[in-house]
Design an enzyme around this catalytic site. Sequence first.
Site, PDB file in Angstrom:
ATOM      1  CB  CYS A 159      -0.917  -0.060   1.233  1.00 46.15           C
ATOM      2  SG  CYS A 159      -1.736   1.473   1.643  1.00 46.15           S
ATOM      3  CB  CYS A 166       0.336   1.684   4.116  1.00 49.32           C
ATOM      4  SG  CYS A 166      -1.401   1.221   3.990  1.00 49.32           S
TER       5      CYS A 166
END
Length: 109
Positions: A31, A34
């Site tokens: 991600c 993230c």
Amino acid sequence: MAYITLTKDNFAQEVLRSEQTVLVDFWASWCGPCMALAPTIDEIAQEQNQVKVGKVNVDEEPELARQYRIMSIPTLMVFRGGEPVRREVGGKSKGEILEMVGLDPAHAK
């Protein structure tokens, strides 16, 4: 203090039974947002001793992701007294995260 890697085996002890406010970052290695948020989370974990910081890798801990209905990542959750009290999805600034956990960004260290 460094962040704590949270798993289904230690989540109850580290989060639900914690005396401290706990910031939980639900994330995954693939991600991009993230990964962009990770240095900020790490910095907060190092600087703040009033707040415990934990990370849940949703790929490794799908039960926790399901239990807390994580549909998008990154998702940040704040727990107090074993209960989730705040949830935010997406990238956040350090100041926004400190406000989430109840700290004044202007005076936090």
